[in-house]
Design an enzyme around this catalytic site. Structure first.
Site, PDB file in Angstrom:
ATOM      1  N   HIS A  86       0.709  -1.168  -0.232  1.00 37.24           N
ATOM      2  CA  HIS A  86       0.036   0.080  -0.018  1.00 37.24           C
ATOM      3  C   HIS A  86       0.674   1.164  -0.083  1.00 37.24           C
ATOM      4  O   HIS A  86       0.198   2.322   0.437  1.00 37.24           O
ATOM      5  CB  HIS A  86      -0.901   0.030   1.166  1.00 37.24           C
ATOM      6  N   ARG A 124      -7.536   6.968   3.311  1.00 35.36           N
ATOM      7  CA  ARG A 124      -6.446   6.588   2.740  1.00 35.36           C
ATOM      8  C   ARG A 124      -6.784   5.642   1.683  1.00 35.36           C
ATOM      9  O   ARG A 124      -7.069   4.541   1.958  1.00 35.36           O
ATOM     10  CB  ARG A 124      -5.127   6.396   3.313  1.00 35.36           C
ATOM     11  N   ASN A 160     -10.242  -3.047   2.007  1.00 33.96           N
ATOM     12  CA  ASN A 160     -10.026  -2.945   0.669  1.00 33.96           C
ATOM     13  C   ASN A 160     -11.166  -2.893  -0.144  1.00 33.96           C
ATOM     14  O   ASN A 160     -12.569  -2.760   0.431  1.00 33.96           O
ATOM     15  CB  ASN A 160      -9.324  -4.257   0.133  1.00 33.96           C
ATOM     16  N   PHE A 173       1.023 -14.090   5.393  1.00 37.14           N
ATOM     17  CA  PHE A 173       1.133 -12.748   4.346  1.00 37.14           C
ATOM     18  C   PHE A 173       2.634 -12.618   4.209  1.00 37.14           C
ATOM     19  O   PHE A 173       2.692 -12.063   2.782  1.00 37.14           O
ATOM     20  CB  PHE A 173       0.831 -11.822   5.556  1.00 37.14           C
ATOM     21  N   ARG A 370      -3.247  -9.689  11.778  1.00 36.43           N
ATOM     22  CA  ARG A 370      -3.229  -8.158  11.251  1.00 36.43           C
ATOM     23  C   ARG A 370      -2.786  -7.386  12.638  1.00 36.43           C
ATOM     24  O   ARG A 370      -2.378  -6.198  12.659  1.00 36.43           O
ATOM     25  CB  ARG A 370      -4.170  -7.609  10.350  1.00 36.43           C
ATOM     26  N   TYR A 374       0.021  -4.695  12.050  1.00 38.64           N
ATOM     27  CA  TYR A 374      -0.103  -3.211  11.628  1.00 38.64           C
ATOM     28  C   TYR A 374       0.518  -2.495  12.615  1.00 38.64           C
ATOM     29  O   TYR A 374       1.329  -1.415  12.367  1.00 38.64           O
ATOM     30  CB  TYR A 374      -1.676  -2.860  11.508  1.00 38.64           C
TER      31      TYR A 374
END
Length: 741
Positions: A86, A124, A160, A173, A370, A374
């Site tokens: 991203h 974003r 997403n 991932f 996640r 993150y």
């Protein structure tokens, strides 16, 4: 259990704007005399390093020049690590408001249940694979991350534009990202998944089959960030005041409908305007056509968790709307562009673990990882005090025992930085006073690295997705996967993946195998899993028929019908579309009746070589004999029309402009109205709208509306075709294949 309630704080849309204003500096409004150093010293010369010189020879630079050293050192350290994924993104500020308290039966989160609140947001949008310098319109997943600045703290939906993901467990991932990123031996390709490593990985990881179908569909090349759905992807939980828990998925539905580019167009825009999406978002907001989304939730009571033939915690699966309808509970509007890109778009940081009271987590194995990842990655990029940055800091009061660390901004008075303490300062807050409450979930099991039985099935929803597509979408999907696999040089890769596709649909797999030289698979005996009504983009038109924010190019040369163009622009502006005059030069173009070089003229926004048809939603060719004859001798303008026709865009022409279409451009299979003087009857054929005349009197008689029909006016028919986004019947009828573009 005792009712759990949140502390409700009244917020307005200005609260985050005002919060950030204390860090904003306007160089044009400052009272300073001029430029100074970071330590406040006024600078008298910004162009020459202090050096020892006799005035004739250069001489050595002096290390004592702090002004020069500060300037160079700051420049050397301006960049921070870009996001691993991203990296390419843009963003905007907005507001969210719940419609009413209808969600209170599921949650006590005030942001979702209090209609008197107007919660500031920051969104974003991003691509996944490419670096910061890659193009906007590559085929890729788009990030749709939303930060809510609530009275109880920040809530992040790190979503997403596609509702599922490639993997089920977060431990995979790093493997997925390594595989999709440019290959390590040569850093190729940038912004593409069309290479050996990606298709090798997904061919050996069949749980990705469903996601591959989504991203290879038209969803992978959106027309605009404003025309994307948003999905929370993971399964979260909601808890109400009675202590009851529900599983939830979050959804954003765009006001303008869900629309895409076509592949040839997306490829060309990558080179013609790599910033197409970020400029489109800014253009819409600055012109007042604010992007809007309805916010919805899918909710499953905890008692029904295991009643489906798939695991609801599997991020590679959707919850079909026929089984779990979406309830729309609020609306978000983006209404302000950023003041500075780096400090807002680049420094904004999201965490899936950022929730507020009334919202919690599930055992979704992708979400669990996640939640660690993150937070960890924001520390790597921005430092441990990243949440003190203006774009990230909450609007509610913040007090903790956290101290020190790099780039600490907050100055905390006092001698106490721990709990418990003798003064009883900053104690924990009980849930009934607004403290976060974790649901008392019962957990039983043994330690083991396994996936549950329902996590073993990978193809049912991939097949359902394919079955649910419109004919033109199926065609595009075949072409997209064929394109991608044709860029894989290793036969093992493309032969293996055509075998994977046979698990979804035999004829689909066979077409792709023939295209790429893969193995034509044997037909597999599979139970057809039917379709769902809410997958195809054709199921998501705009909430109301609209041409709002559509970009229309009006092609002109000297001698065009000036009154007609003025009338057309006024009529289309009434529908909030934006028109651009494109001519042989950027400057004045003279309508019929005006002497070239001395008339008033009309200013062209661009010249034919400065823009291309790919950057517009529709084209218009007005009447005017001299103008039409000039266009007919210009190969570039002929290409403009043929290319737009090949991309299934709406084309309109009037009078001599119709003759230009018919005789010079030559569009196959399209019926057209006669030439100039044939009257104002309108013919609409395969998205090409033509009429003999359209003057000021016709415009006055035609109030703006979006409707089709022989008895309707030219603009009404033109707007109707444009409101459909594209005329894909043109492609399915084989007409686009007959035109070189």
């Amino acid at each position: 259990m005792q009712a759990v309630k949140s502390a409700v704080t009244s917020l307005t849309a200005d609260v985050k704007t005002n919060d950030m204003r204390r860090d904003i500096v306007d160089p044009e409004a400052t009272s300073l005399k001029g430029q100074n150093t970071d330590f406040g010293l006024y600078i008298s010369d910004t162009d020459n390093w202090l050096r020892a010189t006799d005035g004739r020879n250069v001489g050595p630079a002096l290390l004592e020049d702090q002004i020069a050293r500060e300037k160079i050192s700051h420049f050397d350290h301006e960049r921070i690590p870009e996001r691993v994924v991203h990296a390419r993104g843009t963003g905007a500020h907005g507001v969210f408001r719940a419609y009413d308290d209808r969600a209170s039966k599921y949650t006590y989160a005030g942001v979702l249940t209090d209609p008197t609140r107007e919660t500031p947001t920051f969104v974003r949008f991003s691509t996944v694979q490419g670096s910061r310098g890659s193009a906007d319109t590559v085929r890729d997943v788009r990030g749709f991350a939303t930060k809510f600045y609530t009275g109880e703290g920040n809530w992040d939906i790190v979503g997403n534009d596609i509702p599922v993901f490639f993997i089920q467990d977060a431990i995979k991932f790093p493997d997925f990202v390594h595989a999709v990123k440019p290959e390590p031996h040569n850093e190729v390709p940038q912004g593409q998944s069309a290479h050996n490593n990606f298709w090798d990985f997904v061919g050996l990881q069949p749980e990705s089959a469903h996601m591959v179908m989504w991203v290879m569909s038209d969803r992978g090349i959106p027309r605009s960030l404003r025309m994307m759905q948003g999905f929370g992807v993971n399964t979260y939980t909601l808890m109400n005041a009675a202590g009851e828990r529900h599983f939830v998925k979050f959804h954003w539905l765009p006001e303008l409908g869900v629309h895409s580019l076509v592949w040839d167009e997306a490829l060309k825009i990558c080179g013609q305007d790599p910033d197409f999406h970020r400029k489109d978002l800014e253009e819409a907001i600055t012109t007042g056509a604010y992007p809007k989304w309805k916010f919805g939730i899918q909710v499953i009571p905890e008692k029904d968790e295991h009643t489906f033939d798939f695991d609801i915690l599997d991020a590679t699966k959707i919850w079909p709307e026929e089984l779990v309808p979406i309830e729309y509970i609020g609306e978000m509007t983006l209404n302000r562009v950023v003041d500075e890109f780096f400090t807002e778009v680049e420094q904004v940081a999201f965490c899936t673990s950022h929730v507020v009271p009334g919202i919690g987590f599930s055992d979704d194995p992708l979400l669990q990882g996640r939640n660690f990842s993150y937070f960890d990655t924001q520390i790597s990029r921005l430092g441990i005090n990243w949440q003190e940055l203006p774009i990230n800091r909450p609007v509610c009061p913040v007090m903790s025992t956290q101290r020190d660390g790099k780039m600490r901004h907050r100055i905390t008075k006092g001698e106490i930085n721990y709990w418990p303490n003798r003064k009883g300062t900053h104690p924990p807050v009980p849930p009934d006073q607004g403290g976060y409450h974790e649901f008392a979930q019962k957990v039983a099991g043994i330690k083991q690295r396994v996936r549950s039985v329902k996590f073993q099935e990978h193809y049912n929803q991939a097949q359902m997705f394919y079955n649910s597509l419109a004919p033109h979408e199926k065609k595009h999907l075949v072409e997209a996967i064929s394109f991608e696999l044709s860029h894989c040089e290793d036969p093992v890769v493309y032969e293996s993946y055509t075998k994977i596709l046979a698990n979804i649909d035999f004829d689909f797999a066979k077409q792709i195998a023939v295209n790429v030289g893969g193995v034509v698979p044997d037909a597999l005996a599979r139970v057809n899993k039917g379709h769902t009504s809410k997958v195809s983009q054709t199921q998501y038109p705009s909430m109301e028929p609209t041409i709002k924010t559509r970009r229309i190019a009006i092609l002109v040369a000297d001698g065009f019908n000036g009154a007609e163009v003025l009338a057309l622009r006024a009529a289309l502006k009434a529908g909030m579309a934006t028109t651009f005059l494109i001519g042989p030069r950027r400057g004045k173009i003279y309508p019929a009746g005006q002497k070239i070089g001395s008339g008033e003229g009309m200013m062209a926004d661009h010249h034919f070589e400065g823009q291309r048809s790919t950057l517009f939603d529709a084209l218009l060719i007005p009447s005017g004999l001299e103008h039409a004859q000039t266009l007919a001798t210009n190969g570039r303008t002929v290409h403009w029309i043929r290319e737009a026709f090949g991309h299934c865009k709406v084309i309109g022409a009037i009078g001599e402009g119709v003759a230009f279409l018919r005789d010079a451009v030559v569009l196959p299979g399209v019926e057209m109205q006669g030439s100039a003087g044939a009257g104002n009857a309108v013919v609409s054929s395969f998205g090409v709208v033509t009429t003999g005349s359209y003057g000021a009197s016709g415009a006055a008689a035609e109030a703006f509306k979006i409707v089709a029909g022989e008895k309707e006016g030219f603009v009404s028919n033109f707007a109707y075709e444009m409101s459909k986004h594209r005329c894909y019947e043109r492609e399915l009828s084989g007409l686009t294949a007959k035109v070189a573009y």
